[in-house]
Each structure stands twice: as C-alpha cells, then as structure tokens.
Motif scaffolding. Structure first.
Motif, PDB file in Angstrom:
ATOM      1  N   VAL A  67     -16.115   7.332 -13.498  1.00 56.17           N
ATOM      2  CA  VAL A  67     -14.904   6.556 -13.799  1.00 56.17           C
ATOM      3  C   VAL A  67     -14.264   7.059 -15.095  1.00 56.17           C
ATOM      4  CG1 VAL A  67     -13.996   4.249 -14.320  1.00 56.17           C
ATOM      5  CG2 VAL A  67     -15.715   4.545 -12.520  1.00 56.17           C
ATOM      6  N   ALA A  68     -15.084   7.380 -16.085  1.00 56.61           N
ATOM      7  CA  ALA A  68     -14.547   7.882 -17.355  1.00 56.61           C
ATOM      8  C   ALA A  68     -13.836   9.219 -17.162  1.00 56.61           C
ATOM      9  CB  ALA A  68     -15.661   8.014 -18.387  1.00 56.61           C
ATOM     10  N   LEU A  69     -14.411  10.106 -16.349  1.00 60.14           N
ATOM     11  CA  LEU A  69     -13.767  11.394 -16.100  1.00 60.14           C
ATOM     12  C   LEU A  69     -12.475  11.245 -15.310  1.00 60.14           C
ATOM     13  CD1 LEU A  69     -16.849  13.672 -15.297  1.00 60.14           C
ATOM     14  CD2 LEU A  69     -15.368  13.778 -17.322  1.00 60.14           C
ATOM     15  N   LEU A  70     -12.466  10.311 -14.360  1.00 52.40           N
ATOM     16  CA  LEU A  70     -11.273  10.104 -13.525  1.00 52.40           C
ATOM     17  C   LEU A  70     -10.141   9.396 -14.266  1.00 52.40           C
ATOM     18  CD1 LEU A  70     -12.903   9.077 -10.133  1.00 52.40           C
ATOM     19  CD2 LEU A  70     -11.608  11.173 -10.591  1.00 52.40           C
ATOM     20  N   THR A  71     -10.488   8.417 -15.100  1.00 53.43           N
ATOM     21  CA  THR A  71      -9.451   7.583 -15.720  1.00 53.43           C
ATOM     22  C   THR A  71      -9.296   7.813 -17.224  1.00 53.43           C
ATOM     23  OG1 THR A  71     -10.940   5.743 -16.249  1.00 53.43           O
ATOM     24  CG2 THR A  71      -9.939   5.760 -14.037  1.00 53.43           C
ATOM     25  N   ARG A  72     -10.325   8.321 -17.866  1.00 50.91           N
ATOM     26  CA  ARG A  72     -10.396   8.486 -19.322  1.00 50.91           C
ATOM     27  C   ARG A  72     -10.360   7.142 -20.064  1.00 50.91           C
ATOM     28  NH1 ARG A  72      -5.924  11.955 -20.742  1.00 50.91           N
ATOM     29  NH2 ARG A  72      -6.521  11.495 -22.877  1.00 50.91           N
ATOM     30  N   TYR A  73     -10.766   6.076 -19.379  1.00 53.01           N
ATOM     31  CA  TYR A  73     -10.898   4.757 -20.002  1.00 53.01           C
ATOM     32  C   TYR A  73     -12.380   4.405 -20.082  1.00 53.01           C
ATOM     33  CZ  TYR A  73      -5.908   3.748 -19.329  1.00 53.01           C
ATOM     34  OH  TYR A  73      -4.544   3.767 -19.371  1.00 53.01           O
ATOM     35  N   SER A  74     -12.932   4.402 -21.297  1.00 52.04           N
ATOM     36  CA  SER A  74     -14.341   4.057 -21.475  1.00 52.04           C
ATOM     37  C   SER A  74     -14.608   2.606 -21.091  1.00 52.04           C
ATOM     38  CB  SER A  74     -14.753   4.298 -22.923  1.00 52.04           C
ATOM     39  OG  SER A  74     -16.086   3.939 -23.120  1.00 52.04           O
ATOM     40  N   SER A  75     -13.712   1.721 -21.468  1.00 57.52           N
ATOM     41  CA  SER A  75     -13.915   0.303 -21.169  1.00 57.52           C
ATOM     42  C   SER A  75     -13.925   0.047 -19.663  1.00 57.52           C
ATOM     43  CB  SER A  75     -12.828  -0.545 -21.837  1.00 57.52           C
ATOM     44  OG  SER A  75     -11.550  -0.136 -21.397  1.00 57.52           O
ATOM     45  N   LEU A  76     -13.015   0.656 -18.945  1.00 52.49           N
ATOM     46  CA  LEU A  76     -12.979   0.509 -17.492  1.00 52.49           C
ATOM     47  C   LEU A  76     -14.251   1.081 -16.871  1.00 52.49           C
ATOM     48  CD1 LEU A  76     -11.414  -0.367 -14.968  1.00 52.49           C
ATOM     49  CD2 LEU A  76     -10.370   1.918 -14.941  1.00 52.49           C
ATOM     50  N   ALA A  77     -14.674   2.229 -17.372  1.00 50.46           N
ATOM     51  CA  ALA A  77     -15.909   2.853 -16.874  1.00 50.46           C
ATOM     52  C   ALA A  77     -17.101   1.928 -17.094  1.00 50.46           C
ATOM     53  CB  ALA A  77     -16.130   4.194 -17.555  1.00 50.46           C
TER      54      ALA A  77
END
Length: 153
Positions: free
Chosen positions: A87-97
């Motif tokens: 998720v972090a690689l796809l979105t670059r959002y740590s919180s979402l990941a």
C-alpha cells in the motif's frame, strides 16, 4: 533523520515482541495461557498509545503492533509488513498503509490464529485506526503527507 526513524521503529517493534515473548516463554510457570498472553500483547500496545510517563500522549502503535504480531505468529507479522509495503509503494501514504495493513492482518488472523489472538488483532486494528483519525481526515481533504513528500499544511 532516517537513522533515528529506523531506530525508533526497531525499538518500538522490539518492545512489543519482547513483552509477548517473555509472557510466552515464562508465563506458563505463572499460570498464563493464550488469553493472558493476548492481554500482555494488548497491554504493551495500549501502553504505547497512552504512556503514563508521557502524560498519556503516545504514538500510533504501528511498530509496536508489528512486534506483538511477530511474537504471536511470524506469518501475521509478515502479512502486515507485506500489505503495508504494497500500500505504501502504491499510494505513498504511510498512514493509509498502516490502517489497511492492520485491518488485513486482523482478517488474516481470523484464519491463521483463530480465537484469542484473532481477537487481539481485531482490537489492535480498531485502536490503530482510531489513532489515525486525523490522518483519515487529512486523506479525505487531500492534505495528508506522502512518503518522501513535503509536509502539507
């Protein structure tokens, strides 16, 4: 500072792992079984979220949760880490990941570690998502910072 961030992540994860590992290793001689060991995992996680010595203002618990999972079942920790990374690689959002990873791990635990440990991961996921309330609001409003990006105001 990336080194400080890495050391903090490792320390928080180690804290979660060590508490559960000690309970697993030495708890039987004190009459502890899976329910009590799960409570130890929850206690170390809650202690990170609301630490007594920091006026009950702590972190969001992501690394500590990972450490707890590593002690409970390394497969759950691996699932959490892989989902977070994807998720972090796809979105670059740590919180979402972190939030997606916590929920996915709770679902996986239902099949891999049914019973009290699945319950533990569900409670951890709920608390972790709750601790990310401001991040959720920022994501919805488009002001959440991305990994490697500049802070948004």
């Amino acid at each position: 500072n990336k080194l400080a961030a890495l050391l903090t992540l490792l320390g928080d994860a180690a804290k979660g792992w060590l508490a559960v590992w000690l309970a697993q290793t030495y708890g039987a001689s004190f009459g502890l079984a899976a329910p009590e060991i799960a409570m130890v995992g929850l206690a170390v996680f809650i202690g990170h979220l609301w630490p007594v010595f920091l006026a009950f203002r702590g972190g969001k618990g992501v690394a500590t949760a990972l450490g707890v999972l590593l002690a409970v079942n390394p497969w759950l920790a691996l699932i959490a880490a892989v989902v977070w990374l994807a998720v972090a690689l796809l979105t670059r959002y740590s919180s979402l990941a972190a939030m997606v990873s916590a929920v996915a791990t709770a679902v996986a635990a239902w099949f891999i570690e049914p019973g009290v440990y699945a319950g533990l991961t569900i409670v951890i996921a709920l608390l972790l998502v709750r601790r990310h309330k401001q991040n959720i609001l920022n994501l919805v409003s488009g002001t959440e910072s991305r990994i490697g990006g500049k802070k948004k105001s």
